[in-house]
Design a protein around this motif. Sequence first.
Motif, PDB file in Angstrom:
ATOM      1  N   VAL A 121      35.396  -4.402 -24.477  1.00 31.98           N
ATOM      2  CA  VAL A 121      36.486  -4.353 -25.455  1.00 31.98           C
ATOM      3  C   VAL A 121      37.816  -3.996 -24.788  1.00 31.98           C
ATOM      4  CG1 VAL A 121      37.215  -3.272 -27.633  1.00 31.98           C
ATOM      5  CG2 VAL A 121      34.832  -3.840 -27.271  1.00 31.98           C
ATOM      6  N   TRP A 122      37.789  -3.512 -23.543  1.00 28.25           N
ATOM      7  CA  TRP A 122      39.024  -3.227 -22.795  1.00 28.25           C
ATOM      8  C   TRP A 122      39.714  -4.502 -22.277  1.00 28.25           C
ATOM      9  CZ3 TRP A 122      41.571   1.055 -23.100  1.00 28.25           C
ATOM     10  CH2 TRP A 122      40.928   2.300 -23.184  1.00 28.25           C
ATOM     11  N   GLU A 123      39.110  -5.655 -22.427  1.00 29.65           N
ATOM     12  CA  GLU A 123      39.549  -6.846 -21.701  1.00 29.65           C
ATOM     13  C   GLU A 123      41.043  -7.137 -21.828  1.00 29.65           C
ATOM     14  OE1 GLU A 123      39.841  -9.876 -19.216  1.00 29.65           O
ATOM     15  OE2 GLU A 123      38.064  -8.587 -19.422  1.00 29.65           O
ATOM     16  N   LYS A 124      41.598  -7.062 -23.036  1.00 30.93           N
ATOM     17  CA  LYS A 124      43.007  -7.406 -23.219  1.00 30.93           C
ATOM     18  C   LYS A 124      43.941  -6.449 -22.476  1.00 30.93           C
ATOM     19  CE  LYS A 124      42.641  -9.718 -27.712  1.00 30.93           C
ATOM     20  NZ  LYS A 124      43.095  -9.738 -29.133  1.00 30.93           N
ATOM     21  N   LEU A 143      35.735   0.718 -15.669  1.00 27.46           N
ATOM     22  CA  LEU A 143      35.366   0.720 -17.068  1.00 27.46           C
ATOM     23  C   LEU A 143      33.844   0.750 -17.165  1.00 27.46           C
ATOM     24  CD1 LEU A 143      36.076  -2.914 -18.341  1.00 27.46           C
ATOM     25  CD2 LEU A 143      36.902  -2.102 -16.156  1.00 27.46           C
ATOM     26  N   PHE A 144      33.330   1.393 -18.202  1.00 33.19           N
ATOM     27  CA  PHE A 144      31.885   1.598 -18.285  1.00 33.19           C
ATOM     28  C   PHE A 144      31.458   1.694 -19.741  1.00 33.19           C
ATOM     29  CE2 PHE A 144      33.799   5.722 -18.463  1.00 33.19           C
ATOM     30  CZ  PHE A 144      32.958   6.521 -19.244  1.00 33.19           C
ATOM     31  N   ASP A 145      30.185   1.441 -19.968  1.00 35.18           N
ATOM     32  CA  ASP A 145      29.609   1.612 -21.295  1.00 35.18           C
ATOM     33  C   ASP A 145      29.220   3.078 -21.471  1.00 35.18           C
ATOM     34  OD1 ASP A 145      29.839  -1.089 -21.864  1.00 35.18           O
ATOM     35  OD2 ASP A 145      27.765  -1.558 -21.312  1.00 35.18           O
ATOM     36  N   PRO A 173      42.782   4.780  -8.637  1.00 39.92           N
ATOM     37  CA  PRO A 173      41.747   4.603  -9.664  1.00 39.92           C
ATOM     38  C   PRO A 173      42.230   4.968 -11.066  1.00 39.92           C
ATOM     39  CG  PRO A 173      41.297   6.559  -8.358  1.00 39.92           C
ATOM     40  CD  PRO A 173      42.448   5.867  -7.693  1.00 39.92           C
ATOM     41  N   LEU A 174      41.815   4.154 -12.030  1.00 46.09           N
ATOM     42  CA  LEU A 174      42.141   4.354 -13.439  1.00 46.09           C
ATOM     43  C   LEU A 174      40.840   4.236 -14.235  1.00 46.09           C
ATOM     44  CD1 LEU A 174      44.264   4.656 -15.714  1.00 46.09           C
ATOM     45  CD2 LEU A 174      44.484   2.160 -15.704  1.00 46.09           C
ATOM     46  N   LEU A 175      40.385   5.362 -14.797  1.00 45.60           N
ATOM     47  CA  LEU A 175      39.144   5.391 -15.560  1.00 45.60           C
ATOM     48  C   LEU A 175      39.433   5.110 -17.025  1.00 45.60           C
ATOM     49  CD1 LEU A 175      36.054   6.093 -15.463  1.00 45.60           C
ATOM     50  CD2 LEU A 175      36.729   8.414 -16.154  1.00 45.60           C
ATOM     51  N   LEU A 176      38.733   4.127 -17.594  1.00 40.12           N
ATOM     52  CA  LEU A 176      38.947   3.719 -18.977  1.00 40.12           C
ATOM     53  C   LEU A 176      37.719   4.108 -19.806  1.00 40.12           C
ATOM     54  CD1 LEU A 176      40.358   0.134 -18.283  1.00 40.12           C
ATOM     55  CD2 LEU A 176      41.602   2.286 -18.446  1.00 40.12           C
ATOM     56  N   ILE A 177      37.934   4.912 -20.862  1.00 42.13           N
ATOM     57  CA  ILE A 177      36.835   5.429 -21.678  1.00 42.13           C
ATOM     58  C   ILE A 177      36.961   4.851 -23.086  1.00 42.13           C
ATOM     59  CG2 ILE A 177      35.576   7.465 -22.417  1.00 42.13           C
ATOM     60  CD1 ILE A 177      36.967   9.078 -20.269  1.00 42.13           C
ATOM     61  N   MET A 178      35.945   4.105 -23.506  1.00 39.46           N
ATOM     62  CA  MET A 178      35.983   3.364 -24.758  1.00 39.46           C
ATOM     63  C   MET A 178      35.590   4.240 -25.944  1.00 39.46           C
ATOM     64  SD  MET A 178      36.637   0.808 -26.575  1.00 39.46           S
ATOM     65  CE  MET A 178      37.492  -0.084 -25.279  1.00 39.46           C
ATOM     66  N   GLY A 179      35.855   3.728 -27.159  1.00 36.75           N
ATOM     67  CA  GLY A 179      35.591   4.444 -28.388  1.00 36.75           C
ATOM     68  C   GLY A 179      34.214   4.170 -28.971  1.00 36.75           C
ATOM     69  N   ILE A 180      33.969   4.759 -30.112  1.00 40.70           N
ATOM     70  CA  ILE A 180      32.665   4.687 -30.774  1.00 40.70           C
ATOM     71  C   ILE A 180      32.309   3.235 -31.124  1.00 40.70           C
ATOM     72  CG2 ILE A 180      33.621   5.066 -33.091  1.00 40.70           C
ATOM     73  CD1 ILE A 180      31.116   6.798 -33.666  1.00 40.70           C
ATOM     74  N   THR A 181      31.072   2.895 -30.968  1.00 38.12           N
ATOM     75  CA  THR A 181      30.426   1.595 -31.240  1.00 38.12           C
ATOM     76  C   THR A 181      30.731   0.523 -30.198  1.00 38.12           C
ATOM     77  OG1 THR A 181      32.107   0.426 -32.596  1.00 38.12           O
ATOM     78  CG2 THR A 181      30.687   2.037 -33.738  1.00 38.12           C
ATOM     79  N   ALA A 182      31.707   0.716 -29.336  1.00 38.98           N
ATOM     80  CA  ALA A 182      32.233  -0.396 -28.532  1.00 38.98           C
ATOM     81  C   ALA A 182      31.789  -0.328 -27.069  1.00 38.98           C
ATOM     82  CB  ALA A 182      33.750  -0.421 -28.601  1.00 38.98           C
ATOM     83  N   ASN A 204      54.136   0.811 -38.609  1.00 42.15           N
ATOM     84  CA  ASN A 204      53.406  -0.338 -39.174  1.00 42.15           C
ATOM     85  C   ASN A 204      52.238  -0.776 -38.302  1.00 42.15           C
ATOM     86  OD1 ASN A 204      55.301  -0.558 -41.365  1.00 42.15           O
ATOM     87  ND2 ASN A 204      56.720  -1.521 -39.928  1.00 42.15           N
ATOM     88  N   ALA A 205      51.474   0.215 -37.835  1.00 40.43           N
ATOM     89  CA  ALA A 205      50.302  -0.076 -37.010  1.00 40.43           C
ATOM     90  C   ALA A 205      49.196   0.901 -37.374  1.00 40.43           C
ATOM     91  CB  ALA A 205      50.640   0.034 -35.527  1.00 40.43           C
ATOM     92  N   GLY A 206      47.957   0.457 -37.218  1.00 43.02           N
ATOM     93  CA  GLY A 206      46.805   1.271 -37.555  1.00 43.02           C
ATOM     94  C   GLY A 206      46.071   1.770 -36.335  1.00 43.02           C
ATOM     95  N   HIS A 207      44.782   2.005 -36.490  1.00 47.63           N
ATOM     96  CA  HIS A 207      43.950   2.528 -35.400  1.00 47.63           C
ATOM     97  C   HIS A 207      43.895   1.538 -34.236  1.00 47.63           C
ATOM     98  CE1 HIS A 207      41.006   5.453 -34.002  1.00 47.63           C
ATOM     99  NE2 HIS A 207      40.165   4.472 -33.687  1.00 47.63           N
ATOM    100  N   ALA A 208      43.996   0.262 -34.552  1.00 47.17           N
ATOM    101  CA  ALA A 208      43.969  -0.777 -33.521  1.00 47.17           C
ATOM    102  C   ALA A 208      45.383  -1.160 -33.072  1.00 47.17           C
ATOM    103  CB  ALA A 208      43.227  -2.006 -34.029  1.00 47.17           C
ATOM    104  N   PHE A 209      46.262  -0.177 -33.051  1.00 43.86           N
ATOM    105  CA  PHE A 209      47.656  -0.418 -32.644  1.00 43.86           C
ATOM    106  C   PHE A 209      47.752  -1.061 -31.270  1.00 43.86           C
ATOM    107  CE2 PHE A 209      46.479   3.603 -30.805  1.00 43.86           C
ATOM    108  CZ  PHE A 209      47.028   3.556 -29.533  1.00 43.86           C
ATOM    109  N   HIS A 210      46.799  -0.767 -30.396  1.00 47.91           N
ATOM    110  CA  HIS A 210      46.848  -1.264 -29.015  1.00 47.91           C
ATOM    111  C   HIS A 210      46.618  -2.762 -28.947  1.00 47.91           C
ATOM    112  CE1 HIS A 210      42.359  -0.788 -29.072  1.00 47.91           C
ATOM    113  NE2 HIS A 210      42.687   0.181 -29.900  1.00 47.91           N
ATOM    114  N   TRP A 211      46.019  -3.350 -29.993  1.00 50.36           N
ATOM    115  CA  TRP A 211      45.949  -4.812 -30.094  1.00 50.36           C
ATOM    116  C   TRP A 211      47.099  -5.338 -30.946  1.00 50.36           C
ATOM    117  CZ3 TRP A 211      40.253  -3.924 -31.613  1.00 50.36           C
ATOM    118  CH2 TRP A 211      39.483  -3.766 -30.459  1.00 50.36           C
TER     119      TRP A 211
END
Length: 266
Positions: A34-37, A50-52, A21-30, A241-248
Amino acid sequence: MPFITANGIQIYYEERGSGKPLLLIMGITAPCAVWEKHVAYWEQNYRCILFDNRGVGASEKPEGAYTTAEMADDSADLLEALNIPEAAVVGVSMGGAIALQLAIRHPDKVKAMVLMCPWASCDPRGEAIFRHMMHAKAHLRPEQFANFIQVLIFHKSTWDHGSEELSESRKQASVDESPQPLHGLEGQAHACISHNVVSQLKSINIPSLVIGGKEDIFIPEWMAREVAEGIPDCELHLYENAGHAFHWEELDDFNPRVLDWLDTNY
């Protein structure tokens, strides 16, 4: 739609893939979508949960201020309800702060942890950003608020070469049939502001990776370093050369990097 009662509220969740199992915890507003990619890649090797978070998506949105401790208990109860005794955790931004609390409050449930652009404490500048986020949500149209968030999270290179995709995302925000309500955003923002686990980082005794962007103007480099330096034997990787959305912005490197790290440490 799958729901489960966790920590006294209804939580919307999804499961993708099989394996550990791998639990994915999303950030504020999302919401968790948004984990899809990332989940499309990781589900080939892991059972991704993954959960809201409370306050967004299809999960309940209680009135009032939330805390990262409370949201960590949401995550722990979700695992308990799914009969998952322990899991690896990946948390992004606010999700990284929640993951820290999960490892501190429920250490038996976390076997390994990837913290994406996390923070251990919120300084006055950070508090000002979160308070402005609440004000912006209250006064801007959805597409304008989406633009504000884009300014916070994307690096110049994305604005230079991905402006059409950003524009399309703003258009989608303008027609979103279930946007996050103001009180949900306010609850989450208060959790981000009040989060402070600096003195507890040294108690975390699991394999940990902090990963972020060196030019993150939202959660700056020093915050990621504070977490990495506070957790014993924690690994750190910062993208140039990456920002907060470095993972995208660094998707082709990020997805396999995290998978390889999990395969080695989990």
